[in-house]
Design a protein around this motif. Structure first.
Motif, PDB file in Angstrom:
ATOM      1  N   ALA A 234      17.422  10.880   9.623  1.00  0.00           N
ATOM      2  CA  ALA A 234      16.676  10.553   8.022  1.00  0.00           C
ATOM      3  C   ALA A 234      17.550   9.162   7.925  1.00  0.00           C
ATOM      4  N   ASN A 235      17.902   8.809   8.964  1.00  0.00           N
ATOM      5  CA  ASN A 235      18.625   6.503   9.192  1.00  0.00           C
ATOM      6  C   ASN A 235      17.408   6.396   9.249  1.00  0.00           C
ATOM      7  N   PHE A 236      16.401   6.390   9.842  1.00  0.00           N
ATOM      8  CA  PHE A 236      15.199   5.858   9.696  1.00  0.00           C
ATOM      9  C   PHE A 236      13.677   6.310   8.371  1.00  0.00           C
ATOM     10  N   MET A 237      14.678   4.846   7.895  1.00  0.00           N
ATOM     11  CA  MET A 237      14.442   5.050   6.242  1.00  0.00           C
ATOM     12  C   MET A 237      13.342   4.563   5.664  1.00  0.00           C
ATOM     13  N   ILE A 238      12.372   4.632   5.018  1.00  0.00           N
ATOM     14  CA  ILE A 238      10.794   4.230   4.727  1.00  0.00           C
ATOM     15  C   ILE A 238      11.159   3.879   3.240  1.00  0.00           C
ATOM     16  N   SER A 239      10.489   2.789   2.984  1.00  0.00           N
ATOM     17  CA  SER A 239      10.325   2.245   1.835  1.00  0.00           C
ATOM     18  C   SER A 239       9.363   2.936   1.083  1.00  0.00           C
ATOM     19  N   VAL A 240       9.167   2.915  -0.612  1.00  0.00           N
ATOM     20  CA  VAL A 240       7.464   3.534  -1.286  1.00  0.00           C
ATOM     21  C   VAL A 240       6.854   1.857  -0.849  1.00  0.00           C
ATOM     22  N   PRO A 241       5.043   2.696  -0.703  1.00  0.00           N
ATOM     23  CA  PRO A 241       4.291   1.800  -0.563  1.00  0.00           C
ATOM     24  C   PRO A 241       4.217   0.458  -1.238  1.00  0.00           C
ATOM     25  N   VAL A 242       3.448  -0.061  -0.051  1.00  0.00           N
ATOM     26  CA  VAL A 242       3.352  -1.694  -0.987  1.00  0.00           C
ATOM     27  C   VAL A 242       1.474  -1.939  -0.301  1.00  0.00           C
ATOM     28  N   VAL A 243       0.587  -1.844  -1.777  1.00  0.00           N
ATOM     29  CA  VAL A 243      -0.825  -1.548  -0.996  1.00  0.00           C
ATOM     30  C   VAL A 243      -0.980  -2.905  -1.750  1.00  0.00           C
ATOM     31  N   PHE A 244      -2.266  -3.099  -1.035  1.00  0.00           N
ATOM     32  CA  PHE A 244      -3.616  -4.770  -1.337  1.00  0.00           C
ATOM     33  C   PHE A 244      -4.811  -4.869  -0.789  1.00  0.00           C
ATOM     34  N   GLN A 245      -5.253  -5.586  -1.659  1.00  0.00           N
ATOM     35  CA  GLN A 245      -6.918  -6.183  -0.768  1.00  0.00           C
ATOM     36  C   GLN A 245      -6.556  -6.883   0.278  1.00  0.00           C
ATOM     37  N   GLY A 246      -7.560  -7.104   0.673  1.00  0.00           N
ATOM     38  CA  GLY A 246      -7.861  -8.079   1.760  1.00  0.00           C
ATOM     39  C   GLY A 246      -6.412  -8.520   2.235  1.00  0.00           C
ATOM     40  N   MET A 247      -6.478 -10.361   2.582  1.00  0.00           N
ATOM     41  CA  MET A 247      -5.498 -10.358   2.689  1.00  0.00           C
ATOM     42  C   MET A 247      -4.214 -11.035   1.451  1.00  0.00           C
ATOM     43  N   PRO A 248      -3.376 -11.004   1.026  1.00  0.00           N
ATOM     44  CA  PRO A 248      -2.465 -11.719   0.793  1.00  0.00           C
ATOM     45  C   PRO A 248      -2.099 -13.478   1.377  1.00  0.00           C
ATOM     46  N   ASN A 249      -1.398 -13.772   0.473  1.00  0.00           N
ATOM     47  CA  ASN A 249      -0.866 -15.617   0.459  1.00  0.00           C
ATOM     48  C   ASN A 249       0.353 -14.996   0.943  1.00  0.00           C
TER      49      ASN A 249
ATOM     50  N   ILE B  41      -1.840   7.786   2.091  1.00  0.00           N
ATOM     51  CA  ILE B  41      -1.369   7.832   3.714  1.00  0.00           C
ATOM     52  C   ILE B  41      -0.854   7.238   4.274  1.00  0.00           C
ATOM     53  N   SER B  42      -0.048   6.027   3.834  1.00  0.00           N
ATOM     54  CA  SER B  42       0.705   5.340   4.869  1.00  0.00           C
ATOM     55  C   SER B  42       2.137   5.522   4.891  1.00  0.00           C
ATOM     56  N   ASN B  43       2.867   6.595   3.475  1.00  0.00           N
ATOM     57  CA  ASN B  43       3.701   7.113   3.259  1.00  0.00           C
ATOM     58  C   ASN B  43       3.988   8.052   3.644  1.00  0.00           C
ATOM     59  N   VAL B  44       2.648   8.908   3.592  1.00  0.00           N
ATOM     60  CA  VAL B  44       2.674  10.195   4.509  1.00  0.00           C
ATOM     61  C   VAL B  44       2.897   9.823   5.910  1.00  0.00           C
ATOM     62  N   VAL B  45       2.628   9.533   6.756  1.00  0.00           N
ATOM     63  CA  VAL B  45       1.947   9.430   8.687  1.00  0.00           C
ATOM     64  C   VAL B  45       4.158   8.501   8.701  1.00  0.00           C
ATOM     65  N   ALA B  46       3.950   7.483   8.150  1.00  0.00           N
ATOM     66  CA  ALA B  46       5.366   6.964   7.720  1.00  0.00           C
ATOM     67  C   ALA B  46       7.099   7.783   7.602  1.00  0.00           C
ATOM     68  N   GLY B  47       6.191   8.314   6.602  1.00  0.00           N
ATOM     69  CA  GLY B  47       7.244  10.038   6.177  1.00  0.00           C
ATOM     70  C   GLY B  47       7.817  10.863   7.572  1.00  0.00           C
ATOM     71  N   ASN B  48       6.311  10.783   7.475  1.00  0.00           N
ATOM     72  CA  ASN B  48       6.287  12.435   8.772  1.00  0.00           C
ATOM     73  C   ASN B  48       6.859  12.015   9.677  1.00  0.00           C
ATOM     74  N   VAL B  49       7.270  10.700  10.880  1.00  0.00           N
ATOM     75  CA  VAL B  49       8.101  10.558  11.709  1.00  0.00           C
ATOM     76  C   VAL B  49       9.676  10.921  11.371  1.00  0.00           C
ATOM     77  N   ARG B  50      10.615  11.396  10.070  1.00  0.00           N
ATOM     78  CA  ARG B  50      11.350  10.706  10.224  1.00  0.00           C
ATOM     79  C   ARG B  50      11.701  12.747  10.521  1.00  0.00           C
ATOM     80  N   ALA B  51      10.811  13.543  11.181  1.00  0.00           N
ATOM     81  CA  ALA B  51      10.644  14.953  11.592  1.00  0.00           C
ATOM     82  C   ALA B  51      11.921  14.260  13.142  1.00  0.00           C
TER      83      ALA B  51
END
Lengths: 155, 123
Positions: free
Chosen positions: A111-126, A97-107
């Motif tokens: 293309a200079n709004f560059m996005i990374s692959v998603p980092v996913v996590f559960q809870g609050m990482p230290n 979801i985060s990938n699609v939502v961020a990627g669609n903003v490039r419309a």
């Protein structure tokens, strides 16, 4: 240097439209928007599972979408019919979801709004550290009775 | 028609698989990144490949370059969240035969594959 409020509002609107389009196009259930706010205190707003995208190029920062397990379970059930997804599936869904939502903003931002692959996590990482020089906008949304946060931090 | 699905999201790979079930398509493999995809293309020579762009390691555009070198007859359909025109044009310039922006539903995939299959029949 922080972005002006007008710039930031415009960017937020792009993400709001992108989120709305995601849910409407894939589930035919509209998402509802609660009042966005600028987050000034320390700490992050997080639900149980989060997909985060790093932003580089013309703009620098991040965007993440965070929701509880039941929202991702509902989406996975609609998409592929699985009733009891694994934790791995839930995290994968959060990232996609985060990938699609961020990627669609490039419309709009190009293309200079560059996005990374998603980092996913559960809870609050230290080890999750948010830079001090970003403005953080929080957009609470409701989809199918589930609350989620779209959080945008941009320099 | 033999299909390879390439996407770093396992959910997305299964969505594509589910929606393409009604076609006479044999899914011969799935890959989660560009390197894995190139290996599978070398071994299995798929007719059609759905290819994501934003992936860890070798991304989809670099992967497309490799695929065109080793199996130029493959019909590659890009399925990506990157919704800017430049990325689409670059992919088509590199040899992709189709392009779909995520989010992708069953209707989007059906239309795209119908177009691809019609083009196949005409060749």
């Amino acid at each position: 240097m922080k972005t002006s409020k007008a710039d930031f509002d415009a960017t937020c609107n792009l993400f709001i439209n992108s989120v709305n389009n995601y849910f409407r196009h894939l589930t035919e259930i509209d998402s509802k928007l609660n009042v966005p706010y600028l987050k000034e205190s320390e700490g992050l707003v997080l639900k149980d599972y989060t997909g985060m995208i790093g932003i580089s190029g013309n703009r620098k920062g991040f965007v993440y979408i965070s929701a509880n397990r039941d929202m991702y379970e509902d989406l996975i059930k609609i998409f592929i019919g699985i009733e009891d997804p694994s934790d791995e599936d839930i995290l994968d869904m959060a990232g996609e979801i985060s990938n699609v939502v961020a990627g669609n903003v490039r419309a709009n931002l190009g293309a200079n709004f560059m996005i990374s692959v998603p980092v996913v996590f559960q809870g609050m990482p230290n080890q999750l550290k948010i830079p001090d020089d970003v403005s953080i906008y929080v957009i609470p949304i409701i989809w199918n009775s589930h609350e989620a946060y779209v959080v945008i931090g941009l320099q | 028609m033999r299909l390879l699905i390439v996407d770093d999201s396992s959910i997305m790979r299964r969505i594509i698989e589910k929606h393409l079930n009604e076609y006479e398509i044999e899914i011969i493999g799935m890959a989660a990144d560009g390197n894995e995809a190139v290996d599978l293309v070398k071994k299995k020579k798929p007719d059609v490949i759905t290819l994501d762009i934003t992936m860890p390691g070798m991304d989809g555009l670099a992967c497309l370059d490799e695929i065109m070198k080793i199996h130029p007859k493959a019909k590659v359909m890009i399925i990506t969240a990157l919704a800017d025109k430049l990325t689409g044009l670059r992919a088509l310039d590199k040899g992709a035969r189709g392009f779909l922006y995520k989010p992708v539903n069953a209707g989007d995939l059906a239309k795209a594959f119908d177009r691809l299959l019609k083009r196949n029949e005409n060749k």
